[in-house]
Design an enzyme around this catalytic site. Structure first.
Site, PDB file in Angstrom:
ATOM      1  N   ASP A  64       2.392   1.413   9.400  1.00 32.07           N
ATOM      2  CA  ASP A  64       3.109   2.351  10.265  1.00 32.07           C
ATOM      3  C   ASP A  64       3.712   1.554  11.412  1.00 32.07           C
ATOM      4  OD1 ASP A  64       4.063   4.416  11.806  1.00 32.07           O
ATOM      5  OD2 ASP A  64       2.092   5.077  12.500  1.00 32.07           O
ATOM      6  N   GLU A  65       4.956   1.135  11.239  1.00 32.41           N
ATOM      7  CA  GLU A  65       5.657   0.319  12.223  1.00 32.41           C
ATOM      8  C   GLU A  65       4.815  -0.891  12.653  1.00 32.41           C
ATOM      9  OE1 GLU A  65       6.887   3.035  15.347  1.00 32.41           O
ATOM     10  OE2 GLU A  65       8.720   3.471  14.239  1.00 32.41           O
TER      11      GLU A  65
END
Length: 482
Positions: free
Chosen positions: A118-119
Site C-alpha cells: 500500500d504505497e
C-alpha cells in the site's frame, strides 16, 4: 488469451464512448465498519463496477462473491518482507486470497489485480518497505503462474503521490525521487514484461496544500482559471499537471507508453482547510467530466487513464492522521453509508443512493456535565481524543467553531461512541453525562455509532498509532479546549 491481447481489449473498452472506467477504494480502517454485505450493495446501487481493497479480508471477499465487481486485492506492507524472501509464503498467500475465491464456480470473486503493498514508496516510510517490493511482486507473479491465473490476474504496485515530483511544478521536468529511482526502473521492467499497468496516486488536494503557486480554482477544475504554461503546453487543471509529471517521470526512465491506472484520487470533506463537501462535490464532478471527455492530458492527448479509483468510498475513523486530520474524511459516503454530496458514477443520474437499513446504537450521547468541576475537563478531553476521533475539531474542520465546553462534549461523545456507549466510557471522573437530546449544532454532527459485532474491540491500527495520536491531539486540539 495472450496477456497483450487482454490488455488491448481492456484499453478499447475503456475508450468506448459514454463510459469511463471508474472504481472506488474500499478502506476498512474503522472502529465500527459498515457490514461488508451492505457495502457491496451500496456499490451496486450506485453502479460502481470496480473496487480496490487494501488487504484480502475474508469477510469482504465473501461479500464480493458473485457480485461481478472487478476487484483489486491488496497485500499490506507488513507482509512484503516475508513475501520477498519466501516463494512458499507467496504461494500460500495466492492460494488463500486469490485461488480459493477465483475458482469457486458461479459465485466466484472477479479478482483482476493483486496490489503488492500500500504505497510502499511513500517518503515518510523511508526504506521500511520498498526494498522488498520487487522480490515480493516477482514471487506473487510466480505463484499466480503456477496457479494458472497469470492470464486473469495482474500484479501491480500502488505508488504514492510523492514518489514522483517536479521541483519547478512543470510537468516536463517530472522525475522519480532519487532514492527510489533504481527500484522504480526495475519495477517498470517487471510490469512491462507482464503487460501490467503502473498504479499511482494523484493527490490534487495535497498538492494544493503544499504548493502556493496552485490556486483552488485550478485544482477544482473551474473553467475560469489561469492556465499554467509549460513549453507551450497549456494546463487548465491540477489533475492534468500532476498526471503529466508522472508521464514525464516514466518517460525519463524509458517507459513513455506504459499504461497508467490512477489508484487513488479524491477530495476530503472535513478535518482541514478547504476540506468541505462543497469543494469535494466540485472536484468530483470536474474530475468525472474530464475523464468522460476522453481528452487526456497535454502529454497524453486522447489517452486517459486505463482506470481511475476514487479515494475513498467511506470515511475511516481509525485511519492515521500523521499527514493531517483530513485523512479520516476522504469518503464519498459517511462512515454509515450516507452520501455527503450530489455526484454520480454514471451519466444520467445526479445523486448517490444511500446505504439502506443501517443499524445504529441507541440514540444516546455523552456530553460534559456543566454542573461539575470543569477544571480538569481539558485534560480529560485530550485523553478521550487520543483514543477516539476528534479530527472534526481541527482548524478548518466542521466542528472547529464550537466553543468551550461544547468541544469538550464532542471529545467525550467520540470516545463514548467508539466504546459502544458503555456507561463507564462516559465517566471522565464524573465530568460526563449521558443524554438522549442530540447535541449536534450547525454543521457539527455528534455521531451515534453503528451497531456492529465487528466493533467489539478497537481496530489493531489504533494500538500502534496511540503515541502518535496522543501527540497530534495535544498539538492540534489544545487550542480548541481553552
Amino acid at each position: 488469451m495472450p496477456p497483450s491481447l487482454s490488455l488491448l481489449i481492456l484499453l478499447l473498452a475503456t475508450m468506448s464512448y459514454g463510459s469511463v472506467a471508474v472504481g472506488v477504494n474500499w478502506g476498512t480502517t474503522a472502529s465500527h465498519p459498515l457490514p461488508p454485505a451492505k457495502v457491496v450493495q451500496l456499490m451496486k446501487s450506485n453502479n460502481i463496477t470496480r473496487v480496490k481493497l487494501f488487504d484480502a479480508d475474508p469477510l469482504v471477499l465473501e461479500a464480493l462473491s458473485g457480485s461481478n465487481l472487478g476487484v483489486t486485492v491488496g497485500i499490506p506492507n507488513g507482509l512484503l518482507r516475508s513475501l520477498n524472501s519466501s516463494n512458499k509464503a507467496a504461494q500460500s498467500w495466492v492460494h488463500d486470497n486469490v485461488t480459493r475465491y477465483v475458482s469457486s464456480g458461479g459465485s466466484h470473486v472477479k479478482i483482476e489485480y493483486v496490489a503488492v503493498g500500500d504505497e510502499p514508496f511513500l517518503q515518510s516510510y523511508g526504506q521500511q518497505f520498498y526494498p522488498f517490493v520487487l522480490g515480493a511482486a516477482i514471487n506473487i507473479q510466480t505463484a499466480l503462474t503456477q496457479a494458472n491465473l497469470d492470464d486473469k490476474v495482474k500484479v501491480v504496485v500502488p505508488c504514492s503521490f510523492d514518489s514522483f515530483l517536479s521541483e519547478t511544478s512543470l510537468p516536463s521536468k517530472g522525475h522519480f525521487r532519487a532514492d527510489v529511482n533504481r527500484t522504480m526502473i526495475q519495477l517498470l521492467k517487471f510490469l512491462s514484461k507482464h503487460n501490467s499497468p503502473f498504479f499511482a496516486t494523484i493527490s490534487p488536494y495535497v498538492a494544493f496544500q503544499q504548493n502556493k503557486n496552485i490556486s483552488l480554482d485550478f485544482t477544482l477544475f473551474r473553467v475560469y482559471t489561469k492556465a499554467h504554461n509549460d513549453s507551450r503546453r497549456m494546463y487548465k487543471n491540477s489533475f492534468d499537471l500532476n498526471y503529466d509529471i508522472l508521464v514525464s517521470a516514466l518517460s525519463t526512465v524509458g517507459f513513455p507508453k506504459i499504461g497508467i491506472v490512477v489508484s487513488q484520487i479524491g477530495w476530503p470533506t472535513d478535518g482541514g482547510p478547504n476540506a468541505t463537501s462543497y469543494a469535494a462535490e466540485t472536484f468530483m464532478k470536474g474530475l468525472m467530466n474530464h475523464l468522460r471527455s476522453k481528452l487526456g492530458t497535454p502529454l497524453r492527448p486522447r489517452n486517459p487513464p486505463i482506470e481511475t479509483y476514487i479515494f475513498n468510498l467511506l470515511d475511516e475513523d481509525q485511519r492515521s492522521i500523521s499527514t493531517g486530520n483530513f485523512e479520516r474524511h476522504w469518503g464519498i459516503f459517511t462512515f454509515d453509508g450516507q452520501a455527503k454530496y450530489r455526484f454520480d458514477f454514471t451519466q444520467g443520474s445526479n445523486s448517490l443512493v444511500n446505504a439502506q437499513d443501517v443499524e445504529y446504537l441507541p440514540s444516546r450521547w455523552c456530553v460534559v456535565n456543566n454542573n461539575g468541576d470543569l477544571s480538569n475537563a481539558t485534560a480529560s478531553a485530550l485523553q478521550a481524543c487520543s483514543l477516539a476521533d476528534c479530527s472534526a475539531l481541527s482548524p478548518g474542520g466542521s466542528c472547529s467553531n464550537i466553543s468551550w465546553p461544547g468541544n469538550i462534549s464532542y471529545a467525550f461523545n467520540s470516545y463514548y461512541q467508539q466504546h459502544n456507549q458503555s456507561a463507564d466510557s462516559c465517566n471522565f471522573g464524573g465530568l460526563g453525562l449521558i443524554t438522549t437530546v442530540n447535541p449536534s449544532m450547525d454543521n457539527c454532527r455528534f455521531l451515534v455509532q453503528l451497531n456492529t459485532s465487528l466493533s467489539d474491540t478497537l481496530h489493531p491500527a489504533s494500538v500502534s498509532q496511540l503515541i502518535t495520536l496522543l501527540a497530534t491531539a495535544i498539538l492540534l486540539l489544545l487550542p480548541r479546549f481553552t
